[in-house]
Design a protein around this motif. Structure first.
Motif, PDB file in Angstrom:
ATOM      1  N   ASP A   2       1.047  -1.366  -0.084  1.00  0.00           N
ATOM      2  CA  ASP A   2       0.483  -0.107   0.063  1.00  0.00           C
ATOM      3  C   ASP A   2       0.994   1.000   0.063  1.00  0.00           C
ATOM      4  O   ASP A   2       2.526   1.277   0.447  1.00  0.00           O
ATOM      5  N   ASP A   5       0.003   3.100   5.100  1.00  0.00           N
ATOM      6  CA  ASP A   5      -0.759   2.626   6.216  1.00  0.00           C
ATOM      7  C   ASP A   5      -1.756   2.359   6.804  1.00  0.00           C
ATOM      8  O   ASP A   5      -2.119   1.888   8.000  1.00  0.00           O
ATOM      9  N   GLN A  10      -7.038   4.465   3.462  1.00  0.00           N
ATOM     10  CA  GLN A  10      -7.291   3.519   2.841  1.00  0.00           C
ATOM     11  C   GLN A  10      -8.489   4.715   1.427  1.00  0.00           C
ATOM     12  O   GLN A  10      -8.563   3.941   0.357  1.00  0.00           O
ATOM     13  N   ASP A  70      -6.826  -3.659  -4.961  1.00  0.00           N
ATOM     14  CA  ASP A  70      -6.302  -4.075  -3.859  1.00  0.00           C
ATOM     15  C   ASP A  70      -6.242  -3.453  -2.006  1.00  0.00           C
ATOM     16  O   ASP A  70      -7.497  -3.576  -1.190  1.00  0.00           O
ATOM     17  N   ILE A  71      -7.023  -2.207  -2.653  1.00  0.00           N
ATOM     18  CA  ILE A  71      -7.460  -1.088  -1.588  1.00  0.00           C
ATOM     19  C   ILE A  71      -8.453  -1.733  -1.280  1.00  0.00           C
ATOM     20  O   ILE A  71      -9.191  -1.982   0.016  1.00  0.00           O
ATOM     21  N   HIS A  74      -8.532  -5.237   0.252  1.00  0.00           N
ATOM     22  CA  HIS A  74      -7.496  -5.127   1.373  1.00  0.00           C
ATOM     23  C   HIS A  74      -6.151  -6.230   1.048  1.00  0.00           C
ATOM     24  O   HIS A  74      -6.553  -7.419   1.860  1.00  0.00           O
ATOM     25  N   ARG A  76      -3.627  -7.670  -1.357  1.00  0.00           N
ATOM     26  CA  ARG A  76      -2.767  -7.643  -2.376  1.00  0.00           C
ATOM     27  C   ARG A  76      -1.667  -8.738  -2.942  1.00  0.00           C
ATOM     28  O   ARG A  76      -0.765  -8.474  -3.049  1.00  0.00           O
ATOM     29  N   PHE A 163       3.434  -1.023  -5.454  1.00  0.00           N
ATOM     30  CA  PHE A 163       2.039  -1.263  -5.665  1.00  0.00           C
ATOM     31  C   PHE A 163       1.932  -1.857  -7.287  1.00  0.00           C
ATOM     32  O   PHE A 163       0.489  -2.335  -7.485  1.00  0.00           O
TER      33      PHE A 163
END
Length: 294
Positions: A2, A5, A10, A70-71, A74, A76, A163
Protein backbone atom coordinates in the motif's frame (compact mmCIF):
# COMPACT_ATOMS: atom_id res chain seq x y z
CA UNK A 1 2.42 -2.73 -0.94
CA UNK A 2 0.00 0.00 0.00
CA UNK A 3 1.03 3.60 -0.48
CA UNK A 4 0.11 4.23 3.16
CA UNK A 5 -0.21 2.06 6.26
CA UNK A 6 -2.85 4.35 7.76
CA UNK A 7 -6.25 2.56 7.50
CA UNK A 8 -8.09 5.89 7.64
CA UNK A 9 -6.42 6.95 4.39
CA UNK A 10 -7.53 3.86 2.44
CA UNK A 11 -11.03 5.20 1.50
CA UNK A 12 -9.44 8.49 0.44
CA UNK A 13 -6.82 6.72 -1.67
CA UNK A 14 -9.52 4.52 -3.23
CA UNK A 15 -11.66 7.51 -4.24
CA UNK A 16 -8.66 9.53 -5.40
CA UNK A 17 -7.15 6.89 -7.66
CA UNK A 18 -10.52 5.74 -8.99
CA UNK A 19 -11.41 9.28 -10.03
CA UNK A 20 -7.95 9.87 -11.52
CA UNK A 21 -8.15 6.64 -13.50
CA UNK A 22 -11.61 7.49 -14.86
CA UNK A 23 -10.58 11.04 -15.78
CA UNK A 24 -7.46 9.75 -17.55
CA UNK A 25 -9.31 7.11 -19.55
CA UNK A 26 -12.28 9.31 -20.48
CA UNK A 27 -10.12 12.33 -21.32
CA UNK A 28 -7.77 10.39 -23.56
CA UNK A 29 -10.64 8.54 -25.24
CA UNK A 30 -12.26 11.90 -26.05
CA UNK A 31 -9.01 13.06 -27.67
CA UNK A 32 -8.84 9.87 -29.77
CA UNK A 33 -12.49 10.15 -30.83
CA UNK A 34 -12.05 13.84 -31.66
CA UNK A 35 -9.05 13.01 -33.86
CA UNK A 36 -10.96 10.26 -35.67
CA UNK A 37 -14.15 12.27 -36.19
CA UNK A 38 -12.64 15.62 -37.28
CA UNK A 39 -10.75 15.60 -40.58
CA UNK A 40 -9.15 18.97 -39.70
CA UNK A 41 -7.13 17.18 -37.01
CA UNK A 42 -5.56 14.71 -39.42
CA UNK A 43 -2.14 16.36 -39.14
CA UNK A 44 1.16 15.02 -37.73
CA UNK A 45 0.79 16.85 -34.41
CA UNK A 46 -2.65 15.42 -33.65
CA UNK A 47 -1.65 12.03 -35.03
CA UNK A 48 1.11 11.84 -32.39
CA UNK A 49 -1.23 13.27 -29.75
CA UNK A 50 -3.88 10.61 -30.36
CA UNK A 51 -1.18 7.92 -30.22
CA UNK A 52 0.06 9.38 -26.93
CA UNK A 53 -3.48 9.38 -25.56
CA UNK A 54 -3.92 5.72 -26.42
CA UNK A 55 -0.56 4.87 -24.80
CA UNK A 56 -1.38 6.84 -21.64
CA UNK A 57 -4.71 5.04 -21.36
CA UNK A 58 -3.09 1.62 -21.70
CA UNK A 59 -0.27 2.48 -19.29
CA UNK A 60 -2.66 3.74 -16.60
CA UNK A 61 -5.04 0.82 -17.10
CA UNK A 62 -2.18 -1.61 -16.51
CA UNK A 63 -1.32 -0.49 -12.97
CA UNK A 64 -4.08 1.60 -11.38
CA UNK A 65 -7.11 -0.79 -11.55
CA UNK A 66 -5.16 -3.53 -9.75
CA UNK A 67 -4.17 -1.03 -7.04
CA UNK A 68 -7.80 0.13 -6.67
CA UNK A 69 -9.00 -3.47 -6.27
CA UNK A 70 -6.26 -4.14 -3.71
CA UNK A 71 -7.29 -1.10 -1.65
CA UNK A 72 -10.96 -2.08 -1.73
CA UNK A 73 -10.54 -5.81 -1.01
CA UNK A 74 -7.51 -5.47 1.32
CA UNK A 75 -5.95 -8.34 -0.61
CA UNK A 76 -2.65 -7.50 -2.28
CA UNK A 77 -2.04 -10.85 -3.96
CA UNK A 78 -0.94 -11.37 -7.54
CA UNK A 79 0.09 -14.56 -9.28
CA UNK A 80 3.46 -15.06 -10.92
CA UNK A 81 2.06 -15.04 -14.48
CA UNK A 82 -0.15 -12.02 -13.78
CA UNK A 83 2.86 -10.20 -12.37
CA UNK A 84 4.95 -10.92 -15.47
CA UNK A 85 2.06 -9.89 -17.71
CA UNK A 86 1.59 -6.59 -15.88
CA UNK A 87 5.34 -5.92 -16.00
CA UNK A 88 5.50 -6.67 -19.74
CA UNK A 89 2.55 -4.46 -20.69
CA UNK A 90 3.81 -1.63 -18.51
CA UNK A 91 7.29 -1.76 -20.06
CA UNK A 92 5.91 -1.73 -23.62
CA UNK A 93 3.58 1.23 -23.14
CA UNK A 94 5.90 3.07 -20.75
CA UNK A 95 8.75 2.97 -23.27
CA UNK A 96 6.33 3.83 -26.09
CA UNK A 97 5.22 6.86 -24.07
CA UNK A 98 8.85 8.02 -23.86
CA UNK A 99 9.40 7.70 -27.59
CA UNK A 100 6.11 9.39 -28.53
CA UNK A 101 7.01 12.40 -26.40
CA UNK A 102 10.32 12.51 -28.29
CA UNK A 103 8.51 12.33 -31.65
CA UNK A 104 6.17 15.14 -30.58
CA UNK A 105 9.13 17.29 -29.55
CA UNK A 106 10.70 16.68 -32.96
CA UNK A 107 7.41 17.63 -34.63
CA UNK A 108 7.37 20.89 -32.68
CA UNK A 109 11.01 21.49 -33.61
CA UNK A 110 10.32 21.12 -37.33
CA UNK A 111 7.13 23.23 -37.14
CA UNK A 112 8.82 26.17 -35.37
CA UNK A 113 12.39 26.02 -36.67
CA UNK A 114 11.63 24.92 -40.26
CA UNK A 115 8.03 26.01 -40.94
CA UNK A 116 8.43 26.28 -44.73
CA UNK A 117 9.61 22.68 -44.98
CA UNK A 118 7.22 21.26 -42.39
CA UNK A 119 4.78 19.56 -44.77
CA UNK A 120 7.66 18.05 -46.75
CA UNK A 121 9.59 16.77 -43.72
CA UNK A 122 6.67 15.61 -41.58
CA UNK A 123 4.95 13.63 -44.31
CA UNK A 124 2.55 10.74 -43.49
CA UNK A 125 5.21 8.17 -44.33
CA UNK A 126 7.69 9.59 -41.80
CA UNK A 127 5.00 9.89 -39.10
CA UNK A 128 3.95 6.29 -39.57
CA UNK A 129 7.60 5.21 -39.57
CA UNK A 130 8.25 7.03 -36.28
CA UNK A 131 5.30 5.28 -34.65
CA UNK A 132 6.38 1.90 -36.02
CA UNK A 133 10.01 2.32 -34.93
CA UNK A 134 8.89 3.47 -31.47
CA UNK A 135 6.74 0.36 -31.11
CA UNK A 136 9.56 -2.00 -32.11
CA UNK A 137 11.99 -0.27 -29.73
CA UNK A 138 9.41 -0.71 -26.96
CA UNK A 139 9.20 -4.41 -27.79
CA UNK A 140 12.99 -4.58 -27.56
CA UNK A 141 12.92 -2.96 -24.11
CA UNK A 142 10.26 -5.44 -23.01
CA UNK A 143 12.32 -8.33 -24.35
CA UNK A 144 15.45 -7.24 -22.48
CA UNK A 145 13.57 -6.84 -19.19
CA UNK A 146 11.71 -10.13 -19.57
CA UNK A 147 14.90 -12.04 -20.36
CA UNK A 148 16.50 -10.65 -17.21
CA UNK A 149 13.52 -11.62 -15.02
CA UNK A 150 12.80 -15.01 -16.57
CA UNK A 151 16.39 -16.15 -16.01
CA UNK A 152 15.97 -15.65 -12.26
CA UNK A 153 14.55 -18.00 -9.64
CA UNK A 154 12.10 -16.75 -7.00
CA UNK A 155 10.75 -18.12 -3.74
CA UNK A 156 7.10 -19.20 -3.62
CA UNK A 157 5.78 -16.28 -1.54
CA UNK A 158 7.42 -12.90 -2.05
CA UNK A 159 6.58 -9.36 -1.00
CA UNK A 160 6.92 -6.74 -3.75
CA UNK A 161 7.65 -3.34 -2.23
CA UNK A 162 5.63 -1.52 -4.87
CA UNK A 163 2.01 -1.09 -5.95
CA UNK A 164 2.71 -2.86 -9.26
CA UNK A 165 5.25 -5.35 -10.61
CA UNK A 166 8.17 -3.06 -11.28
CA UNK A 167 11.11 -4.78 -13.07
CA UNK A 168 13.74 -3.38 -10.71
CA UNK A 169 11.79 -4.66 -7.71
CA UNK A 170 11.52 -8.14 -9.22
CA UNK A 171 15.26 -8.23 -9.85
CA UNK A 172 15.93 -7.40 -6.20
CA UNK A 173 13.67 -10.28 -5.04
CA UNK A 174 15.57 -13.06 -6.80
CA UNK A 175 16.87 -16.01 -4.80
CA UNK A 176 20.42 -15.19 -5.85
CA UNK A 177 21.96 -11.82 -6.68
CA UNK A 178 23.39 -11.14 -10.11
CA UNK A 179 26.36 -8.77 -9.86
CA UNK A 180 25.65 -7.25 -13.26
CA UNK A 181 21.89 -6.70 -12.65
CA UNK A 182 22.32 -3.14 -11.36
CA UNK A 183 24.58 -2.34 -14.30
CA UNK A 184 21.94 -3.67 -16.70
CA UNK A 185 19.26 -1.56 -14.99
CA UNK A 186 21.33 1.60 -15.37
CA UNK A 187 22.21 0.72 -18.96
CA UNK A 188 18.61 0.07 -19.99
CA UNK A 189 17.47 3.23 -18.20
CA UNK A 190 20.09 5.31 -19.99
CA UNK A 191 19.31 3.84 -23.41
CA UNK A 192 15.49 3.83 -23.32
CA UNK A 193 15.04 6.87 -21.07
CA UNK A 194 18.15 9.01 -21.27
CA UNK A 195 18.46 9.16 -25.05
CA UNK A 196 14.82 10.18 -25.67
CA UNK A 197 15.08 12.85 -22.96
CA UNK A 198 18.29 14.14 -24.56
CA UNK A 199 16.48 14.38 -27.90
CA UNK A 200 13.64 16.31 -26.26
CA UNK A 201 16.06 18.77 -24.64
CA UNK A 202 17.84 19.22 -27.97
CA UNK A 203 14.56 19.96 -29.76
CA UNK A 204 13.29 22.39 -27.12
CA UNK A 205 16.64 24.19 -26.96
CA UNK A 206 16.33 25.04 -30.63
CA UNK A 207 12.63 25.84 -30.20
CA UNK A 208 13.36 28.36 -27.43
CA UNK A 209 16.15 29.98 -29.44
CA UNK A 210 13.76 30.35 -32.39
CA UNK A 211 11.03 31.84 -30.17
CA UNK A 212 13.48 34.43 -28.81
CA UNK A 213 13.93 35.71 -32.35
CA UNK A 214 10.18 36.38 -32.74
CA UNK A 215 9.70 40.19 -32.86
CA UNK A 216 6.17 40.18 -31.41
CA UNK A 217 5.94 40.16 -27.61
CA UNK A 218 2.50 38.54 -27.73
CA UNK A 219 3.80 35.80 -30.01
CA UNK A 220 6.71 35.12 -27.67
CA UNK A 221 4.40 34.91 -24.64
CA UNK A 222 1.97 32.54 -26.35
CA UNK A 223 4.74 30.27 -27.63
CA UNK A 224 6.57 30.27 -24.29
CA UNK A 225 3.38 29.48 -22.34
CA UNK A 226 2.70 26.47 -24.55
CA UNK A 227 6.27 25.19 -24.60
CA UNK A 228 6.77 25.71 -20.86
CA UNK A 229 3.72 23.55 -20.06
CA UNK A 230 4.89 20.78 -22.38
CA UNK A 231 8.45 20.92 -21.06
CA UNK A 232 7.28 20.95 -17.41
CA UNK A 233 5.23 17.77 -17.94
CA UNK A 234 8.12 16.08 -19.72
CA UNK A 235 10.56 17.01 -16.95
CA UNK A 236 8.09 15.71 -14.37
CA UNK A 237 7.64 12.47 -16.29
CA UNK A 238 11.31 11.83 -17.02
CA UNK A 239 12.56 13.18 -13.70
CA UNK A 240 10.45 10.82 -11.61
CA UNK A 241 10.69 7.89 -14.04
CA UNK A 242 14.45 7.94 -14.43
CA UNK A 243 14.91 8.84 -10.76
CA UNK A 244 12.94 5.81 -9.59
CA UNK A 245 14.55 3.53 -12.17
CA UNK A 246 18.15 4.55 -11.47
CA UNK A 247 17.87 4.96 -7.68
CA UNK A 248 15.85 1.81 -7.00
CA UNK A 249 18.78 0.21 -5.23
CA UNK A 250 19.43 3.10 -2.81
CA UNK A 251 16.04 4.72 -2.13
CA UNK A 252 13.40 3.31 0.22
CA UNK A 253 10.65 1.18 -1.40
CA UNK A 254 7.82 3.43 -0.21
CA UNK A 255 9.51 6.56 -1.54
CA UNK A 256 9.96 4.86 -4.91
CA UNK A 257 6.32 3.75 -4.93
CA UNK A 258 5.05 7.27 -4.16
CA UNK A 259 7.34 8.77 -6.80
CA UNK A 260 6.11 6.19 -9.32
CA UNK A 261 2.58 7.55 -8.91
CA UNK A 262 3.78 10.74 -10.63
CA UNK A 263 4.75 9.15 -13.94
CA UNK A 264 2.15 6.35 -13.92
CA UNK A 265 -0.96 8.31 -12.84
CA UNK A 266 -0.37 12.07 -12.67
CA UNK A 267 1.39 12.78 -15.97
CA UNK A 268 -1.20 10.91 -18.11
CA UNK A 269 -3.88 13.18 -16.62
CA UNK A 270 -1.75 16.27 -17.23
CA UNK A 271 -1.12 15.19 -20.82
CA UNK A 272 -4.83 14.94 -21.55
CA UNK A 273 -5.54 18.35 -19.99
CA UNK A 274 -2.57 20.33 -21.32
CA UNK A 275 -2.68 18.96 -24.86
CA UNK A 276 -6.48 19.33 -25.12
CA UNK A 277 -7.86 22.13 -22.94
CA UNK A 278 -5.08 24.50 -24.04
CA UNK A 279 -5.64 23.60 -27.70
CA UNK A 280 -8.34 25.43 -29.63
CA UNK A 281 -8.66 22.83 -32.40
CA UNK A 282 -9.06 19.95 -29.95
CA UNK A 283 -11.69 21.83 -27.95
CA UNK A 284 -13.65 22.65 -31.10
CA UNK A 285 -13.51 19.03 -32.23
CA UNK A 286 -14.61 17.80 -28.79
CA UNK A 287 -17.58 20.19 -28.69
CA UNK A 288 -18.53 19.05 -32.18
CA UNK A 289 -18.29 15.42 -31.11
CA UNK A 290 -20.41 16.03 -27.99
CA UNK A 291 -23.01 17.99 -29.96
CA UNK A 292 -23.32 15.15 -32.47
CA UNK A 293 -23.70 12.65 -29.63
CA UNK A 294 -26.44 14.67 -27.87
Amino acid sequence: MDLSDDPELQPLLFSLFLSMCLVTVLGNLLIILAFISDSHLHTPMYFFLSSLSMTDTDCTSTTVPKMIVDIQTHSRLISYMSCLTQMSIFIIFGCLDNLLLTAMAYDWFVAICHPLHYTVIMNPRLCSLLILVSFFISLLAYRLHSLMVLELAFFLDMEISHFFCDPSQLLSLACFEIPSSNTLIYFIGAIFGGFPFTGILFSYTHIVSSILRVPSTGGKYKAFSTCSCHLAIMCLFYGTGLGVHLSSTVSSPRDSAVASVIYTVVTPILNSFVYSLRNRDIKRAMWGLLSKTT
